[in-house]
Design an enzyme around this catalytic site. Structure first.
Site, mmCIF file in Angstrom:
data_model
loop_
_atom_site.group_PDB
_atom_site.id
_atom_site.type_symbol
_atom_site.label_atom_id
_atom_site.label_comp_id
_atom_site.label_asym_id
_atom_site.label_seq_id
_atom_site.Cartn_x
_atom_site.Cartn_y
_atom_site.Cartn_z
ATOM 1 N N LYS A 1 -6.911 -5.082 -2.678
ATOM 2 C CA LYS A 1 -7.643 -5.568 -1.504
ATOM 3 C C LYS A 1 -8.580 -4.506 -0.970
ATOM 4 O O LYS A 1 -8.433 -3.325 -1.306
ATOM 5 C CB LYS A 1 -6.669 -6.021 -0.425
ATOM 6 C CG LYS A 1 -5.813 -4.863 0.044
ATOM 7 C CD LYS A 1 -4.821 -5.307 1.062
ATOM 8 C CE LYS A 1 -4.029 -4.123 1.549
ATOM 9 N NZ LYS A 1 -4.854 -3.045 2.111
ATOM 10 N N ASP B 1 -4.577 -0.767 -1.554
ATOM 11 C CA ASP B 1 -5.878 -0.621 -0.932
ATOM 12 C C ASP B 1 -6.761 -0.057 -2.049
ATOM 13 O O ASP B 1 -6.392 0.956 -2.676
ATOM 14 C CB ASP B 1 -5.717 0.391 0.219
ATOM 15 C CG ASP B 1 -6.615 0.128 1.402
ATOM 16 O OD1 ASP B 1 -6.957 -1.041 1.658
ATOM 17 O OD2 ASP B 1 -6.975 1.107 2.089
ATOM 18 N N CYS C 1 -2.109 -2.564 7.738
ATOM 19 C CA CYS C 1 -1.998 -3.512 6.625
ATOM 20 C C CYS C 1 -0.688 -4.282 6.631
ATOM 21 O O CYS C 1 -0.661 -5.455 6.265
ATOM 22 C CB CYS C 1 -2.227 -2.785 5.303
ATOM 23 S SG CYS C 1 -3.946 -2.262 5.153
ATOM 24 N N ASP D 1 0.790 -1.241 0.000
ATOM 25 C CA ASP D 1 0.000 0.000 0.000
ATOM 26 C C ASP D 1 0.822 1.291 0.000
ATOM 27 O O ASP D 1 0.500 2.234 0.741
ATOM 28 C CB ASP D 1 -0.967 0.015 1.201
ATOM 29 C CG ASP D 1 -1.933 -1.165 1.199
ATOM 30 O OD1 ASP D 1 -1.849 -1.984 0.275
ATOM 31 O OD2 ASP D 1 -2.765 -1.255 2.118
ATOM 32 N N HIS E 1 -10.586 0.603 -2.641
ATOM 33 C CA HIS E 1 -11.939 0.593 -2.079
ATOM 34 C C HIS E 1 -12.986 1.144 -3.042
ATOM 35 O O HIS E 1 -12.705 2.080 -3.808
ATOM 36 C CB HIS E 1 -11.988 1.471 -0.821
ATOM 37 C CG HIS E 1 -11.158 0.991 0.318
ATOM 38 N ND1 HIS E 1 -11.122 -0.316 0.731
ATOM 39 C CD2 HIS E 1 -10.326 1.674 1.168
ATOM 40 C CE1 HIS E 1 -10.315 -0.424 1.778
ATOM 41 N NE2 HIS E 1 -9.812 0.764 2.056
ATOM 42 N N HIS F 1 -10.604 7.099 1.517
ATOM 43 C CA HIS F 1 -9.223 6.961 1.038
ATOM 44 C C HIS F 1 -9.142 5.824 0.028
ATOM 45 O O HIS F 1 -9.951 4.901 0.048
ATOM 46 C CB HIS F 1 -8.272 6.673 2.214
ATOM 47 C CG HIS F 1 -8.534 5.344 2.867
ATOM 48 N ND1 HIS F 1 -9.518 5.157 3.802
ATOM 49 C CD2 HIS F 1 -7.964 4.122 2.686
ATOM 50 C CE1 HIS F 1 -9.542 3.900 4.183
ATOM 51 N NE2 HIS F 1 -8.612 3.230 3.499
ATOM 52 N N HIS G 1 -17.283 2.339 0.774
ATOM 53 C CA HIS G 1 -16.656 1.316 1.612
ATOM 54 C C HIS G 1 -17.028 1.466 3.087
ATOM 55 O O HIS G 1 -17.118 2.594 3.601
ATOM 56 C CB HIS G 1 -15.125 1.366 1.463
ATOM 57 C CG HIS G 1 -14.433 0.214 2.089
ATOM 58 N ND1 HIS G 1 -13.682 0.329 3.232
ATOM 59 C CD2 HIS G 1 -14.415 -1.102 1.745
ATOM 60 C CE1 HIS G 1 -13.210 -0.868 3.559
ATOM 61 N NE2 HIS G 1 -13.631 -1.744 2.669
HETATM 62 C C1 VGL Z 1 -4.706 0.870 5.783
HETATM 63 C C2 VGL Z 1 -6.138 1.934 7.201
HETATM 64 C C3 VGL Z 1 -7.158 1.814 6.290
HETATM 65 C C4 VGL Z 1 -3.318 0.371 5.515
HETATM 66 C C5 VGL Z 1 -5.720 0.724 4.865
HETATM 67 O O1 VGL Z 1 -2.926 0.238 4.323
HETATM 68 O O2 VGL Z 1 -2.589 0.115 6.500
HETATM 69 N N1 VGL Z 1 -4.925 1.463 6.952
HETATM 70 N N2 VGL Z 1 -6.933 1.213 5.117
HETATM 71 ZN ZN ZN Z 2 -8.323 1.210 3.563
#
Ligand code: VGL
Ligand code: ZN
Length: 190
Positions: free
Chosen positions: A95, A47, A134, A9, A49, A70, A53
């Protein structure tokens, strides 16, 4: 050893100026770029979404894992950091695509496990954002899936809200069996 580098990510929204910015999130990019030539198999997760989401809240609480909007699929915030390097045989994992379920781990709801096993990978080196969400979830899932797991501590940055969650996450990973090293030590382990 058949290693893979996991780049979790490293997206605009998790870097300074992004919707869910992680402090110094962009600083890990040069460290990751230096590792790219050392690996034959590199996995990049993002990430990814839908607009509706389940984790999105207004106002977001952060500490209860409700987040600002985000990494909405196909937006600039969801793009990889522009300086991040790629190789032609990269594996791309998306994901968090299900609107009704958050997915922190790159293994959750994806084919990453099958891909790595099929490639004969037995060891993963984990980098990226965010250490306490993550990255942690991915490292723990990798262990549970039978991989030897390294966390490249300086090539990860975390949300750390409340302060201490990054340290706790690293301790949790370490106790579970993740080996904690720095990016500069990778060559001595390979
Ligand atoms: C993440 C918060 C929400 C991450 C993803 O990539 O760690 N954290 N979505
Ligand atoms: Zn996220």
């Amino acid at each position: 050893m058949k290693p893979a580098l996991l780049v979790i990510d490293v997206q605009n929204d998790f870097c300074p100026g992004g919707a869910l910015a992680v402090k110094d999130g962009d600083k890990i990019v040069p460290l990751i770029n230096k590792l790219i030539p050392l690996f034959e198999t590199i996995v990049y997760s993002r990430d990814w979404h839908p607009q509706n989401h389940i984790s999105f809240a207004n106002p977001p609480q952060f500490t209860d894992q409700s987040w600002p909007v985000h990494c909405v699929a196909n937006t600039r915030g969801a793009d990889f950091h522009p300086d991040l390097l790629f190789t032609l045989n990269s594996v791309l994992i998306e994901k968090g695509t299900n609107p009704n379920e958050d997915a922190y781990s790159a293994f959750q709801g994806t084919s990453l496990s099958q891909i790595l096993h099929k490639l004969g990978v037995d060891t993963v080196f984990t980098t990226g954002l965010a250490t306490d969400y993550c990255v942690k979830a991915t490292a723990l899932d990798a262990l549970a899936d039978g991989f030897q797991v390294y966390l490249l501590q300086d090539a990860c940055k975390g949300v750390d809200n409340p302060s201490g969650t990054v340290v706790n996450a690293i301790n949790e990973m370490s106790h579970a069996g993740v080996k904690i090293i720095n990016a500069g030590e990778v060559e001595t382990v390979l």
